[in-house]
Design a protein around this motif. Structure first.
Motif, PDB file in Angstrom:
ATOM      1  N   MET A   1       0.780  -1.211   0.005  1.00  0.00           N
ATOM      2  CA  MET A   1       0.181   0.088  -0.038  1.00  0.00           C
ATOM      3  C   MET A   1       0.881   1.185  -0.034  1.00  0.00           C
ATOM      4  SD  MET A   1      -3.417  -1.041   2.562  1.00  0.00           S
ATOM      5  CE  MET A   1      -2.420  -1.233   3.900  1.00  0.00           C
ATOM      6  N   LYS A   2       1.907   1.277   0.701  1.00  0.00           N
ATOM      7  CA  LYS A   2       2.934   2.247   0.831  1.00  0.00           C
ATOM      8  C   LYS A   2       3.371   2.775  -0.504  1.00  0.00           C
ATOM      9  CE  LYS A   2       3.992   1.793   5.655  1.00  0.00           C
ATOM     10  NZ  LYS A   2       4.934   1.635   6.665  1.00  0.00           N
ATOM     11  N   LEU A   3       3.936   1.582  -1.250  1.00  0.00           N
ATOM     12  CA  LEU A   3       4.401   1.793  -2.704  1.00  0.00           C
ATOM     13  C   LEU A   3       3.277   2.358  -3.517  1.00  0.00           C
ATOM     14  CD1 LEU A   3       6.724  -1.158  -3.086  1.00  0.00           C
ATOM     15  CD2 LEU A   3       7.573   0.944  -2.652  1.00  0.00           C
ATOM     16  N   ALA A   4       1.962   1.867  -3.315  1.00  0.00           N
ATOM     17  CA  ALA A   4       1.118   2.344  -4.125  1.00  0.00           C
ATOM     18  C   ALA A   4       0.652   4.042  -3.895  1.00  0.00           C
ATOM     19  CB  ALA A   4      -0.249   1.607  -4.293  1.00  0.00           C
ATOM     20  N   ALA A   5       0.541   4.390  -2.734  1.00  0.00           N
ATOM     21  CA  ALA A   5       0.577   5.610  -2.202  1.00  0.00           C
ATOM     22  C   ALA A   5       1.483   6.315  -2.968  1.00  0.00           C
ATOM     23  CB  ALA A   5       0.203   5.375  -0.763  1.00  0.00           C
ATOM     24  N   LEU A   6       2.706   6.059  -2.812  1.00  0.00           N
ATOM     25  CA  LEU A   6       3.545   7.026  -3.413  1.00  0.00           C
ATOM     26  C   LEU A   6       4.135   7.049  -4.694  1.00  0.00           C
ATOM     27  CD1 LEU A   6       6.166   6.642  -0.045  1.00  0.00           C
ATOM     28  CD2 LEU A   6       4.658   8.439  -0.704  1.00  0.00           C
ATOM     29  N   ASP A   7       3.171   6.226  -5.541  1.00  0.00           N
ATOM     30  CA  ASP A   7       3.178   5.982  -6.842  1.00  0.00           C
ATOM     31  C   ASP A   7       4.687   5.311  -7.199  1.00  0.00           C
ATOM     32  OD1 ASP A   7       2.339   5.942  -9.429  1.00  0.00           O
ATOM     33  OD2 ASP A   7       3.327   7.564  -9.788  1.00  0.00           O
ATOM     34  N   LEU A   8       5.137   4.473  -6.379  1.00  0.00           N
ATOM     35  CA  LEU A   8       6.568   3.776  -6.592  1.00  0.00           C
ATOM     36  C   LEU A   8       6.343   2.297  -6.773  1.00  0.00           C
ATOM     37  CD1 LEU A   8       8.457   5.040  -3.212  1.00  0.00           C
ATOM     38  CD2 LEU A   8       8.507   6.029  -5.666  1.00  0.00           C
ATOM     39  N   HIS A   9       5.304   1.725  -7.090  1.00  0.00           N
ATOM     40  CA  HIS A   9       5.137   0.217  -7.137  1.00  0.00           C
ATOM     41  C   HIS A   9       5.521   0.190  -8.587  1.00  0.00           C
ATOM     42  CE1 HIS A   9       1.355   2.332  -8.680  1.00  0.00           C
ATOM     43  NE2 HIS A   9       1.146   1.392  -9.538  1.00  0.00           N
ATOM     44  N   ARG A  10       5.460   1.090  -9.628  1.00  0.00           N
ATOM     45  CA  ARG A  10       5.853   0.881 -11.054  1.00  0.00           C
ATOM     46  C   ARG A  10       7.386   0.549 -11.208  1.00  0.00           C
ATOM     47  NH1 ARG A  10       5.781   6.900 -13.255  1.00  0.00           N
ATOM     48  NH2 ARG A  10       6.523   7.660 -11.171  1.00  0.00           N
ATOM     49  N   TYR A  11       8.086   0.689 -10.174  1.00  0.00           N
ATOM     50  CA  TYR A  11       9.468   0.474  -9.971  1.00  0.00           C
ATOM     51  C   TYR A  11      10.008  -0.943  -9.399  1.00  0.00           C
ATOM     52  CZ  TYR A  11       9.849   5.473 -10.843  1.00  0.00           C
ATOM     53  OH  TYR A  11       9.299   6.578 -11.492  1.00  0.00           O
ATOM     54  N   PHE A  12       9.017  -1.768  -9.155  1.00  0.00           N
ATOM     55  CA  PHE A  12       9.213  -2.875  -8.419  1.00  0.00           C
ATOM     56  C   PHE A  12       8.606  -4.073  -9.254  1.00  0.00           C
ATOM     57  CE2 PHE A  12       9.926   0.217  -5.467  1.00  0.00           C
ATOM     58  CZ  PHE A  12      11.083  -0.130  -4.330  1.00  0.00           C
ATOM     59  N   GLU A  13       9.502  -4.960  -9.722  1.00  0.00           N
ATOM     60  CA  GLU A  13       8.683  -6.304 -10.326  1.00  0.00           C
ATOM     61  C   GLU A  13       7.908  -6.739  -9.636  1.00  0.00           C
ATOM     62  OE1 GLU A  13      10.491  -9.589 -13.454  1.00  0.00           O
ATOM     63  OE2 GLU A  13      11.589  -8.020 -13.272  1.00  0.00           O
ATOM     64  N   VAL A  14       8.497  -7.158  -8.364  1.00  0.00           N
ATOM     65  CA  VAL A  14       7.489  -8.297  -7.657  1.00  0.00           C
ATOM     66  C   VAL A  14       8.080  -7.484  -6.029  1.00  0.00           C
ATOM     67  CG1 VAL A  14       8.112 -10.155  -8.650  1.00  0.00           C
ATOM     68  CG2 VAL A  14       9.704  -9.622  -6.667  1.00  0.00           C
ATOM     69  N   THR A  15       7.097  -7.534  -5.132  1.00  0.00           N
ATOM     70  CA  THR A  15       7.167  -7.307  -3.733  1.00  0.00           C
ATOM     71  C   THR A  15       6.724  -8.481  -2.862  1.00  0.00           C
ATOM     72  OG1 THR A  15       4.718  -6.361  -3.741  1.00  0.00           O
ATOM     73  CG2 THR A  15       6.566  -4.943  -4.354  1.00  0.00           C
ATOM     74  N   VAL A  16       7.110  -8.509  -1.662  1.00  0.00           N
ATOM     75  CA  VAL A  16       6.968  -9.521  -0.980  1.00  0.00           C
ATOM     76  C   VAL A  16       6.425  -8.903   0.576  1.00  0.00           C
ATOM     77  CG1 VAL A  16       7.364 -11.746   0.356  1.00  0.00           C
ATOM     78  CG2 VAL A  16       8.389 -11.046  -1.795  1.00  0.00           C
ATOM     79  N   ALA A  17       5.446  -8.974   1.090  1.00  0.00           N
ATOM     80  CA  ALA A  17       5.077  -8.409   2.390  1.00  0.00           C
ATOM     81  C   ALA A  17       5.200  -9.666   3.490  1.00  0.00           C
ATOM     82  CB  ALA A  17       3.916  -7.842   2.341  1.00  0.00           C
ATOM     83  N   GLY A  18       5.522  -9.088   4.760  1.00  0.00           N
ATOM     84  CA  GLY A  18       5.596  -9.935   5.896  1.00  0.00           C
ATOM     85  C   GLY A  18       4.368 -10.938   6.058  1.00  0.00           C
ATOM     86  N   ASP A  19       3.212 -10.486   5.768  1.00  0.00           N
ATOM     87  CA  ASP A  19       2.124 -11.347   6.011  1.00  0.00           C
ATOM     88  C   ASP A  19       1.742 -12.555   4.851  1.00  0.00           C
ATOM     89  OD1 ASP A  19       1.310  -9.638   3.967  1.00  0.00           O
ATOM     90  OD2 ASP A  19      -0.694  -9.124   4.838  1.00  0.00           O
TER      91      ASP A  19
END
Length: 96
Positions: A1-19
């Motif tokens: 959510m933080k990456l999307a809120a800051l419009d940074l998600h487009r710079y990451f091919e994948v993400t993994v969260a603790g949950d």
């Protein structure tokens, strides 16, 4: 959510969260999941961490690991730098 809120998600091919993994840091699960999603061997990767617990997780997953010391915290046996740039990483990986 933080990456999307800051419009940074487009710079990451994948993400993994603790949950999304069974165990959080210092277990290697997050790094192993990221490498798997990327389809890469963790041994060919570099983790840049700012905590000892994160660095321990990366090492346990088989990544080369550097700690960026921003807080003067104990860093254990890991290489420590005050900032990271491409030349530093290439030198550290033995490619300079």
């Amino acid at each position: 959510m933080k990456l999307a809120a800051l419009d940074l998600h487009r710079y990451f091919e994948v993400t993994v969260a603790g949950d999304e993994v069974a165990n959080g840091k210092p277990a290697p699960d997050l790094y192993q999941a990221a490498a798997e999603r990327l389809g890469i061997d963790p041994g060919t990767s570099v983790a840049i961490e700012d905590t000892l617990i994160g660095a321990d997780a990366a090492v346990a997953a088989g990544l080369r690991t550097v700690i960026v010391d921003r807080m003067g915290l104990p860093t254990g046996p890991h290489p420590v730098v005050s900032e990271v740039d491409a030349d530093l990483l290439l030198l550290w990986l033995g490619r300079a």
